[in-house]
Design a protein around this motif. Sequence first.
Motif, PDB file in Angstrom:
ATOM      1  N   ALA A  66       3.337  -1.626   4.111  1.00 37.90           N
ATOM      2  CA  ALA A  66       2.803  -0.259   4.144  1.00 37.90           C
ATOM      3  C   ALA A  66       3.965   0.712   3.970  1.00 37.90           C
ATOM      4  O   ALA A  66       5.017   0.543   4.581  1.00 37.90           O
ATOM      5  CB  ALA A  66       2.089  -0.004   5.457  1.00 37.90           C
ATOM      6  N   CYS A 104      -3.973   0.397   8.230  1.00 39.42           N
ATOM      7  CA  CYS A 104      -4.010  -1.052   8.023  1.00 39.42           C
ATOM      8  C   CYS A 104      -4.444  -1.752   9.307  1.00 39.42           C
ATOM      9  O   CYS A 104      -5.323  -2.620   9.305  1.00 39.42           O
ATOM     10  CB  CYS A 104      -2.629  -1.584   7.646  1.00 39.42           C
ATOM     11  N   THR A 151       6.309  -1.990   7.752  1.00 42.96           N
ATOM     12  CA  THR A 151       6.088  -0.600   7.349  1.00 42.96           C
ATOM     13  C   THR A 151       7.378   0.178   7.139  1.00 42.96           C
ATOM     14  O   THR A 151       8.427  -0.188   7.678  1.00 42.96           O
ATOM     15  CB  THR A 151       5.219   0.144   8.396  1.00 42.96           C
ATOM     16  N   ILE A 206       0.866  -1.185   0.000  1.00 41.43           N
ATOM     17  CA  ILE A 206       0.000   0.000   0.000  1.00 41.43           C
ATOM     18  C   ILE A 206       0.899   1.229   0.000  1.00 41.43           C
ATOM     19  O   ILE A 206       1.673   1.455   0.920  1.00 41.43           O
ATOM     20  CB  ILE A 206      -0.933   0.029   1.224  1.00 41.43           C
ATOM     21  N   ASN A 247      -6.061   6.435   3.789  1.00 38.18           N
ATOM     22  CA  ASN A 247      -5.659   5.645   2.638  1.00 38.18           C
ATOM     23  C   ASN A 247      -5.308   4.213   3.049  1.00 38.18           C
ATOM     24  O   ASN A 247      -5.738   3.251   2.416  1.00 38.18           O
ATOM     25  CB  ASN A 247      -4.472   6.315   1.949  1.00 38.18           C
ATOM     26  N   GLY A 248      -4.547   4.089   4.109  1.00 37.19           N
ATOM     27  CA  GLY A 248      -4.172   2.762   4.581  1.00 37.19           C
ATOM     28  C   GLY A 248      -5.393   1.948   4.963  1.00 37.19           C
ATOM     29  O   GLY A 248      -5.498   0.750   4.659  1.00 37.19           O
ATOM     30  N   PHE A 281      -0.097   9.269   1.735  1.00 39.05           N
ATOM     31  CA  PHE A 281       0.554   8.885   2.995  1.00 39.05           C
ATOM     32  C   PHE A 281      -0.353   9.210   4.172  1.00 39.05           C
ATOM     33  O   PHE A 281      -0.010  10.014   5.034  1.00 39.05           O
ATOM     34  CB  PHE A 281       1.880   9.627   3.145  1.00 39.05           C
ATOM     35  N   GLY A 313      -3.258   2.310  -3.507  1.00 38.85           N
ATOM     36  CA  GLY A 313      -3.165   3.470  -2.630  1.00 38.85           C
ATOM     37  C   GLY A 313      -2.528   4.660  -3.303  1.00 38.85           C
ATOM     38  O   GLY A 313      -1.907   4.547  -4.350  1.00 38.85           O
ATOM     39  N   GLY A 348       2.038   5.436  -0.847  1.00 43.71           N
ATOM     40  CA  GLY A 348       1.638   6.815  -0.534  1.00 43.71           C
ATOM     41  C   GLY A 348       1.543   7.613  -1.817  1.00 43.71           C
ATOM     42  O   GLY A 348       1.111   7.091  -2.838  1.00 43.71           O
ATOM     43  N   ILE A 384       0.061   5.103   7.024  1.00 42.53           N
ATOM     44  CA  ILE A 384      -0.656   4.071   6.269  1.00 42.53           C
ATOM     45  C   ILE A 384      -0.824   2.810   7.123  1.00 42.53           C
ATOM     46  O   ILE A 384      -1.914   2.237   7.202  1.00 42.53           O
ATOM     47  CB  ILE A 384       0.095   3.720   4.966  1.00 42.53           C
ATOM     48  N   GLU A 393      -3.590   7.842   7.050  1.00 39.93           N
ATOM     49  CA  GLU A 393      -4.258   6.738   7.720  1.00 39.93           C
ATOM     50  C   GLU A 393      -5.485   6.294   6.916  1.00 39.93           C
ATOM     51  O   GLU A 393      -5.708   5.100   6.723  1.00 39.93           O
ATOM     52  CB  GLU A 393      -4.677   7.198   9.124  1.00 39.93           C
TER      53      GLU A 393
END
Lengths: 338, 338
Positions: free
Chosen positions: B248, B257, B276, B189, B228-229, B224, B221, B191, B253, B226
């Motif tokens: 991530a 998740c 991440t 995922i 979006n994640g 960058f 995605g 940014g 992000i 939250e």
Amino acid sequence: MARHKVSIVDIAKKAGVSITTVSRVLNGKAEQYRISKKSQNKIRETARKLNYIPNQFAAGLKSGKSNTIALIIPSLSNPFFAEIASEINAEVRNRGYITIIGDSDEDRQIENEELLQMRSRNIEGLLIAPTGQNGSILKQLNDQGLPVVCIDRYFEELDIPYVSTDNYQGAVMATQHLLEYGHKRIACIQGKQDSVPNKRRIEGFKDAMKEAGIEPFSITGNDFSEQNGYKETKLILHKRQRPTAIFALSTTIALGCIKAMREENVAIPDDISLITFDDHPFLDYLATPLTCISQPTRDICRMAIKHLFFKLENKEIGEKQVLLKPELKYRKSVRNLL
Amino acid sequence: MARHKVSIVDIAKKAGVSITTVSRVLNGKAEQYRISKKSQNKIRETARKLNYIPNQFAAGLKSGKSNTIALIIPSLSNPFFAEIASEINAEVRNRGYITIIGDSDEDRQIENEELLQMRSRNIEGLLIAPTGQNGSILKQLNDQGLPVVCIDRYFEELDIPYVSTDNYQGAVMATQHLLEYGHKRIACIQGKQDSVPNKRRIEGFKDAMKEAGIEPFSITGNDFSEQNGYKETKLILHKRQRPTAIFALSTTIALGCIKAMREENVAIPDDISLITFDDHPFLDYLATPLTCISQPTRDICRMAIKHLFFKLENKEIGEKQVLLKPELKYRKSVRNLL
DNA sequence: AAAATTAGAACAAACGTTTGCGCTAAATAT
DNA sequence: ATATTTAGCGCAAACGTTTGTTCTAATTTT
């Protein structure tokens, strides 16, 4: 490449008008001074062509205006203040001003220097979460006509506007929550001792304890930092008798607590419960989701800004000193002993 | 209360000297122009008495200097950039300059406006994590003699100095870690798609996968954040086949998740592993401590600053474009499938 | 004793704007 | 035809510094 910085004088020459006219057009006062559309276009176009950048120093010097608001906070690395900075920045920009941010690092001296810096930059307003020792300077600034609004931290004895959380209430809520769950040995780890929020939180904690007829287990610490939380928790854990709950006065402190407890194999909340002031997106996803007292940060910023701009525009202001209600967010870090 | 702002003229009058002398003394050029100790003292004292605040607008206008560095970042509310802001601020202050911070909110237009603002404030240097679309403007600024250094984000095709992490390498490390633990269905995922760090990370991910002869499960995605994640994870979890691991590209992000996985009752790492980019103090204390690729943020800031001031002082500069090594921090969020 | 140097400081011109006031020509009112 | 208004614009004085140059008196050198 033109080495020489272009000024409105250059524009005036090239466009065949006076610098007065250029200035007026570029400042959006064309209508007011009835400059012809033709001149306007000519001026705007040459300005663009010459890549003109207005010189704020010159404009500011003459006009006395800077369109600048200063924000001074104790620590940009504290998420609580970072969020405030982010909010304020956006709000201020929306109103056509720009923010300059100062980080005092909780240091009275640095804060003082920042203040001087800001003043010499002709700021038109000041938002500050003061370290606590420069109250009289702020009072003086405010009296001299510079709109000052304190955020989070403030001075109870001085007549300076502020917007903050009802810290007393928040601490009472946290403490009562602990008490209701049967906790009697409650340790409190505090932040900067001479900051008002800290003082009020301690008061709230003490009062709530007193009302329950229980002595605080301990009140220690002196900084809103992870290190402080860590150190004090370590000390607490090495006492012959341990508390059943710890009340951390910020998430940074709480982080230190968690770290220390993990090192000492203390389970949260099975062995010791933990509650903290301030919220943070991560708190929900910690090994033990952290119960906390959440501050209405957004609202605080909005009100502070509103206040500031009311003063800037000489509008009438209602309440000058406001405390917003915090909220208890129940998560999993407080064990019910009953 | 003196309504009138005091200037060096007032000091000159009161001290019985010329404004030239006052200026020189107050600027620390007393020795150079051999002003007598007596005059010096007199001047300094009256300045203090009158509560003199220098006017930067006037000084800057005349001297052309501002002692100001601009820092423009995409988002102060992203902890990664907040940390950078904090570091930079401190470093710049140590060198006698002050920082003005701009938040572009990942918006090309806002960034552009900020840039104009900064320029009209006569900044002497620019540190920027660019949104990515204003490259030519930055190049132009740099060519015009304004020292520009890109941080984190940069332009590969343009000759502008930058300091960043070796994002490619970082992504390769993360991916290989996953692969070594037997993961084959790996979702990534990302940014902001057109930012260089994101591109390089994606490249690293793809290359590492290709080398292993495995197709990426998915790459989705575009922010960058939250949100979006969260959104992308939700989508992934609703596919008929799920990945065994998610990569991530930032902690923000990753936070999204985690939220989505919790909602869907997906256990980390039992059901799905998570790794991440970026580190954060909280990662160690999450329900599942998060394995991550940690960037050397401090070093990045230091080098960028060093670079900037070298240019400011016309010193010779070595490498203009540097990538620092990231580090894989093993925690608990990647399950060994072998 | 005259010449040269030095200590100590002041003059005055910028820097690039903003802004109160004044000016001219054209349009309108009387 | 004269008086008044209006449209459109420019003059020139600030704003508070910095700085290259110049000046005077005192000191030192020759």
